[in-house]
Design a protein around this motif. Structure first.
Motif, mmCIF file in Angstrom:
data_model
loop_
_atom_site.group_PDB
_atom_site.id
_atom_site.type_symbol
_atom_site.label_atom_id
_atom_site.label_comp_id
_atom_site.label_asym_id
_atom_site.label_seq_id
_atom_site.Cartn_x
_atom_site.Cartn_y
_atom_site.Cartn_z
ATOM 1 N N ARG A 1 0.172 -0.797 -0.008
ATOM 2 C CA ARG A 1 0.217 0.196 -0.018
ATOM 3 C C ARG A 1 1.072 1.398 -0.157
ATOM 4 O O ARG A 1 0.241 2.231 0.137
ATOM 5 C CB ARG A 1 -1.089 0.226 1.148
ATOM 6 N N VAL A 2 2.084 0.684 0.119
ATOM 7 C CA VAL A 2 3.946 2.213 0.039
ATOM 8 C C VAL A 2 2.796 3.367 -0.857
ATOM 9 O O VAL A 2 2.974 4.368 -0.832
ATOM 10 C CB VAL A 2 4.380 1.859 0.476
ATOM 11 N N PRO A 3 2.320 2.324 -2.257
ATOM 12 C CA PRO A 3 2.964 4.120 -3.354
ATOM 13 C C PRO A 3 1.922 4.620 -3.442
ATOM 14 O O PRO A 3 1.400 5.840 -3.586
ATOM 15 C CB PRO A 3 2.533 2.639 -4.459
ATOM 16 N N ILE A 4 0.231 3.736 -3.060
ATOM 17 C CA ILE A 4 -0.515 4.533 -2.549
ATOM 18 C C ILE A 4 -0.846 5.803 -1.607
ATOM 19 O O ILE A 4 -1.133 6.842 -2.557
ATOM 20 C CB ILE A 4 -2.198 3.744 -2.526
ATOM 21 N N ALA A 5 -0.170 5.400 -0.773
ATOM 22 C CA ALA A 5 -0.290 6.724 0.426
ATOM 23 C C ALA A 5 0.685 7.266 -0.604
ATOM 24 O O ALA A 5 -0.033 8.774 -0.033
ATOM 25 C CB ALA A 5 0.739 5.033 1.232
ATOM 26 N N ILE A 6 1.864 7.094 -1.008
ATOM 27 C CA ILE A 6 2.629 8.179 -1.486
ATOM 28 C C ILE A 6 2.025 8.912 -2.710
ATOM 29 O O ILE A 6 1.844 10.300 -2.147
ATOM 30 C CB ILE A 6 4.348 7.349 -2.070
ATOM 31 N N ALA A 7 1.432 8.710 -3.196
ATOM 32 C CA ALA A 7 0.808 9.003 -4.129
ATOM 33 C C ALA A 7 -1.364 10.037 -3.725
ATOM 34 O O ALA A 7 -0.715 10.979 -4.232
ATOM 35 C CB ALA A 7 -0.295 8.454 -5.690
ATOM 36 N N ASN A 8 -1.253 10.226 -2.559
ATOM 37 C CA ASN A 8 -2.733 10.028 -2.508
ATOM 38 C C ASN A 8 -2.053 11.455 -1.033
ATOM 39 O O ASN A 8 -2.597 12.928 -1.224
ATOM 40 C CB ASN A 8 -3.016 8.890 -1.382
ATOM 41 N N TRP A 9 -0.208 11.138 -0.616
ATOM 42 C CA TRP A 9 -0.104 12.495 -0.010
ATOM 43 C C TRP A 9 0.341 13.671 -0.830
ATOM 44 O O TRP A 9 0.128 15.092 -0.879
ATOM 45 C CB TRP A 9 1.325 11.774 0.891
ATOM 46 N N LEU A 10 0.759 13.329 -1.908
ATOM 47 C CA LEU A 10 1.187 14.119 -2.784
ATOM 48 C C LEU A 10 -0.127 15.037 -3.880
ATOM 49 O O LEU A 10 0.456 15.966 -3.980
ATOM 50 C CB LEU A 10 1.734 13.404 -4.151
ATOM 51 N N LEU A 11 -1.247 13.878 -3.269
ATOM 52 C CA LEU A 11 -2.396 15.007 -4.333
ATOM 53 C C LEU A 11 -2.901 15.545 -2.592
ATOM 54 O O LEU A 11 -3.680 17.365 -3.508
ATOM 55 C CB LEU A 11 -3.568 13.987 -4.609
ATOM 56 N N VAL A 12 -2.624 15.428 -2.361
ATOM 57 C CA VAL A 12 -3.304 15.954 -0.734
ATOM 58 C C VAL A 12 -2.168 17.341 -0.935
ATOM 59 O O VAL A 12 -2.812 18.431 -0.722
ATOM 60 C CB VAL A 12 -2.744 15.642 0.422
ATOM 61 N N VAL A 13 -1.071 17.315 -1.187
ATOM 62 C CA VAL A 13 -0.490 18.172 -0.898
ATOM 63 C C VAL A 13 -0.299 19.590 -2.026
ATOM 64 O O VAL A 13 -0.395 20.366 -2.112
ATOM 65 C CB VAL A 13 1.226 18.207 -0.684
ATOM 66 N N ALA A 14 -0.726 18.773 -3.653
ATOM 67 C CA ALA A 14 -1.331 19.844 -4.827
ATOM 68 C C ALA A 14 -2.770 20.166 -3.963
ATOM 69 O O ALA A 14 -2.515 21.515 -4.775
ATOM 70 C CB ALA A 14 -1.220 18.742 -6.101
ATOM 71 N N PHE A 15 -3.540 19.313 -4.251
ATOM 72 C CA PHE A 15 -4.624 20.254 -3.653
ATOM 73 C C PHE A 15 -4.347 21.375 -2.671
ATOM 74 O O PHE A 15 -5.345 22.813 -2.916
ATOM 75 C CB PHE A 15 -5.308 18.893 -3.095
ATOM 76 N N VAL A 16 -3.607 21.495 -1.569
ATOM 77 C CA VAL A 16 -4.232 22.409 -0.726
ATOM 78 C C VAL A 16 -3.219 23.449 -0.761
ATOM 79 O O VAL A 16 -3.599 24.366 -1.024
ATOM 80 C CB VAL A 16 -2.593 22.114 0.667
ATOM 81 N N ALA A 17 -2.082 23.602 -1.893
ATOM 82 C CA ALA A 17 -1.196 24.398 -2.490
ATOM 83 C C ALA A 17 -2.325 24.823 -3.424
ATOM 84 O O ALA A 17 -1.556 25.997 -3.617
ATOM 85 C CB ALA A 17 0.102 24.083 -2.368
ATOM 86 N N GLY A 18 -2.792 23.905 -4.359
ATOM 87 C CA GLY A 18 -3.294 24.854 -5.849
ATOM 88 C C GLY A 18 -4.605 25.313 -4.962
ATOM 89 O O GLY A 18 -4.940 26.437 -6.202
ATOM 90 N N ILE A 19 -4.947 25.331 -4.059
ATOM 91 C CA ILE A 19 -6.104 26.107 -3.970
ATOM 92 C C ILE A 19 -6.501 27.755 -3.880
ATOM 93 O O ILE A 19 -6.793 28.681 -4.328
ATOM 94 C CB ILE A 19 -6.740 25.823 -2.253
ATOM 95 N N PRO A 20 -4.752 28.519 -3.288
ATOM 96 C CA PRO A 20 -4.161 29.832 -3.394
ATOM 97 C C PRO A 20 -4.145 30.135 -5.555
ATOM 98 O O PRO A 20 -5.147 31.490 -5.479
ATOM 99 C CB PRO A 20 -3.329 29.903 -2.752
ATOM 100 N N PHE A 21 -3.944 29.399 -5.820
ATOM 101 C CA PHE A 21 -2.995 29.801 -6.907
ATOM 102 C C PHE A 21 -4.557 29.905 -7.614
ATOM 103 O O PHE A 21 -4.630 30.922 -8.610
ATOM 104 C CB PHE A 21 -2.424 28.648 -7.637
ATOM 105 N N VAL A 22 -5.547 28.571 -7.609
ATOM 106 C CA VAL A 22 -6.272 28.925 -7.914
ATOM 107 C C VAL A 22 -7.324 29.877 -8.006
ATOM 108 O O VAL A 22 -8.242 31.168 -8.612
ATOM 109 C CB VAL A 22 -7.706 27.233 -8.571
ATOM 110 N N GLN A 23 -7.917 30.141 -6.712
ATOM 111 C CA GLN A 23 -7.913 31.194 -6.288
ATOM 112 C C GLN A 23 -8.098 32.982 -6.449
ATOM 113 O O GLN A 23 -8.881 33.932 -7.203
ATOM 114 C CB GLN A 23 -8.360 30.980 -4.442
ATOM 115 N N ARG A 24 -6.834 32.984 -6.768
ATOM 116 C CA ARG A 24 -5.615 34.353 -7.342
ATOM 117 C C ARG A 24 -6.757 34.699 -9.112
ATOM 118 O O ARG A 24 -7.040 35.865 -8.927
ATOM 119 C CB ARG A 24 -4.365 34.148 -6.552
ATOM 120 N N ARG A 25 -6.047 32.689 -9.481
ATOM 121 C CA ARG A 25 -6.512 33.081 -10.710
ATOM 122 C C ARG A 25 -7.698 34.095 -10.422
ATOM 123 O O ARG A 25 -9.110 34.972 -11.937
ATOM 124 C CB ARG A 25 -6.772 32.336 -11.684
#
Lengths: 177, 102, 382
Positions: free
Chosen positions: C338-362
């Motif tokens: 399950r390790v690859p799934i966990a890594i990918a999922n944590w990356l998605l969390v980071v991308a989502f949280v980091a993406g919100i301000p970017f999208v919001q500004r645009r």
């Protein structure tokens, strides 16, 4: 002590519910009541699926029919509000012919229905593993086609109900004034 | 154990109720509801045959899943048509919507 | 003859167990609603630097009892223009699915009404039935605010059901079962599912806030625009059933789902020695999430209806579809780990949280540009 008598009782209640509510959908004058009775028919039908041991199908039935289709139809009823009409205007002109036509097909079929009989099925668990196996192996291609159909229906429904851009701008201008 | 014939009987009764409703009622939304009843009656027959004949991998029930898909698509598009017809002229009676008649 | 628990015949034990489960669920819902209303008031008071209820009983503990008594003793009013049957039926239609979903909640090892093998599907099914009651309530009230509130609520619930179900699908994919007991058992000890699927948890948590009509998604009852939404014409115990019991019951059910799916359910230290300790752990975890819901309510402002819908359809649904794609691909590629799934999922969390301000500004920049283009010239006041 056994509980074998429970199943026929439940079946009788459910079938009375299905047939009575179904007939009321056709005969009742108030459309909102008809929509709710339709939801009741679907719920009784889900009960029948559970009696047959098809609990996954029953859950889908409630999820899709009661949770989505009935709500959609209620939306339709609310947006096309037409007052309750007199009972004379309730049926179409071809009612007698239609009734004869339906009865002519229905009576032989209903008489035949009881002649179906199956050998006692092997005892099985729920239908979830079998259903999932079928959907994702032999029926995978139809399943994908079904998803394309749903997408097409979604786009079609949106296009059909979308107001024209010009019309929308017109009303907005009127509102501003 | 309920005999298979009883399920088929209920299914047939509901199907013909829905059929009569489609032929007889005027309101387009009610006609959509009656079509749903007919589809549901067919579902009951599918599941009953599938379970009682012990089909491998629930072959019959798979078709019920497809019927669900068809039913949802049909209601969405059908209501879309009814609503856009209603917007042009506020009637929902099928015998008064004849704008496409020559 | 086989002997079930407590030396009872299993044929008798099965229905008896159901009766006990329903009785226990009713007891827990009633008390849970009282407790949660009290907590809601106190916590909001603490966050907003107020005192909250303190008159009735020690620390105001009996305040909600007094309120409940008042509701029960109130006159049963039904406005004359409402639709009699539907008006009375709507609270039942909202309450019953919520009550039925307590059947499959696993409170501790073997303490559950019924362990259905379609448990998760059953819970989503009942969640979708609530919509019907809300639409009927709005329609039967014969009041434009109630009708608009009901339709809004139906739109919101139907829309947010989709990311919710998509988030559940990933858990079912990884665990390989829909049964609540199997899902709990698949998370031994500290290896809870949230470590593997944090992104599904995030999506489900946001969608759950919307499903239970909690701030920032409590649009259906936006009092500044809609009076009280679909509840406008209801009063007395009908209002109490709809709002207090159903809403807080639904919050509890949703938090129980979160705890069971992502946080190990009733498991905790000492459960193996004393199985009943599971109830304590389960309750503690559930109330931790209920407190988080209340914290969010006291902190965040309410969204607008178009923001709510576009956030669901343009934000949550695409990312949860992407999540399913990633998880399914990795589960197929690495069936034993399950390790690859966990890594990918944590990356998605980071991308989502980091993406919100970017999208919001645009988005804000685009809005500002449009406002500037269509603005009326300012005239001097004459």
């Amino acid at each position: 002590m056994t509980f074998d008598f429970v199943e026929p009782i439940v079946f009788a209640m459910l079938s009375v519910g299905v047939i009575a509510a179904g007939a009321a959908v056709v005969l009742i004058n108030r459309i909102t009541a008809a929509a709710l009775l339709m939801a009741f028919t679907f719920l009784c039908m889900a009960g029948m699926f559970v009696l047959l041991g098809a609990e996954t199908i029953a859950a889908f039935q409630v999820l899709i029919y009661v949770g989505a289709i009935t709500v959609l139809i209620l939306y339709g009823v609310m947006f096309t509000k037409s007052g309750d009409r007199p009972y004379a205007l309730f049926f179409q002109h071809q009612t007698p012919i239609a009734a004869i036509f339906v009865a002519a097909i229905a009576i032989p079929v209903l008489l035949l229905a009881f002649s179906f009989n199956a050998p006692a099925p092997p005892p099985r668990g729920g239908d979830l593993p079998g259903l999932a196996t079928s959907v994702f192996t032999d029926f995978a291609f139809p399943f994908e086609i079904a998803s394309v159909l749903l997408l097409a229906a979604m786009v079609g429904a949106i296009v059909l109900t979308k107001r024209d851009e010009a019309e929308g701008a017109d009303t907005r201008r009127r509102e501003r004034r | 154990m309920i005999p298979l014939g009883a399920y088929i009987f209920v299914s047939a009764v509901l199907f013909f109720i829905g059929c009569a409703g489609v032929l007889v009622r005027r309101n387009a939304v009610v006609i959509l509801m009656c079509v749903e009843l007919m589809l549901n009656a067919a579902n009951l027959a599918f599941v009953a045959f599938s379970r009682r004949y012990g089909a491998i991998d629930e072959r019959g029930s798979v078709f019920v899943v497809f019927v669900f898909v068809i039913a949802a698509a049909e209601v969405a598009v059908g209501l879309g048509i009814v609503l856009s017809a209603y917007r042009n002229r506020p009637v929902v009676d099928v015998d008064e919507i004849h704008a496409m008649k020559g | 003859m086989p002997i079930g628990p407590f030396g009872l015949d299993p044929v008798i034990w099965a229905p008896l167990r159901l009766v006990i489960a329903v009785g226990l669920a009713l007891f827990l819902i009633l008390n849970g609603a009282l407790l949660q209303i009290y907590l809601e008031r106190k916590i909001q008071a603490i966050i907003q630097d107020r005192l909250g209820p303190y008159h009735v009983g020690p620390f105001g503990l009996l305040q909600t009892f007094a309120d409940a008594l008042k509701l029960i003793a109130k006159e049963d009013v039904r406005p004359s223009a409402t639709d009699a049957w539907f008006f009375v039926a709507a609270p039942a239609l909202v309450f019953c699915p919520m009550l039925a979903s307590w059947l499959v909640l696993p409170f501790a090892y073997d303490i559950t009404g019924a362990d259905l093998n379609i448990g998760l599907l059953y819970l989503t099914t009942l969640g979708s039935m609530t919509v019907l009651g809300i639409v009927i309530a709005g329609w039967a009230s014969n009041n434009k605010y109630a009708l608009v509130g009901g339709l809004r609520s139906a739109g919101q619930l139907i829309s947010y059901e989709i990311p919710q179900i998509l988030a559940l699908v990933t858990v079912a994919l990884v665990v390989g079962s829909l049964s609540m007991r199997t899902i709990t058992a698949s998370q031994p000890g500290p290896l809870v599912n949230v470590l593997v699927l944090p992104f599904s948890f995030l999506v489900y948590f946001i969608a759950a806030l919307a499903e239970t009509n909690r701030t920032p998604f409590d649009l259906p009852e936006a009092e500044s625009e809609l009076v009280a939404g679909w509840l406008t014409e209801y009063s007395g115990m009908r209002w109490g059933t709809m709002l207090a019991l159903s809403e807080y019951g639904n919050v509890t059910v949703v938090c129980s789902i979160i705890v069971t799916l992502w946080f190990g359910g009733w498991q905790g230290p000492g459960v193996d020695a004393l199985p009943l300790l599971g109830v304590v752990w389960f309750t503690l975890k559930v109330y931790a999430f209920i407190l988080a819901f209340m914290w969010i309510r006291a902190t965040l402002p309410r969204l607008r209806i178009d923001q709510l819908m576009s956030f669901c359809w343009k934000g949550l649904i695409p990312v949860s579809l992407l999540n399913i794609l990633v998880v399914a691909t990795l589960a197929l590629a690495f069936p034993s780990s399950r390790v690859p799934i966990a890594i990918a999922n944590w990356l998605l969390v980071v991308a989502f949280v980091a993406g919100i301000p970017f999208v919001q500004r645009r988005r804000l920049a685009a809005l500002r540009a449009r406002a500037r283009a269509t603005a009326q010239p300012v005239r001097a006041a004459s």
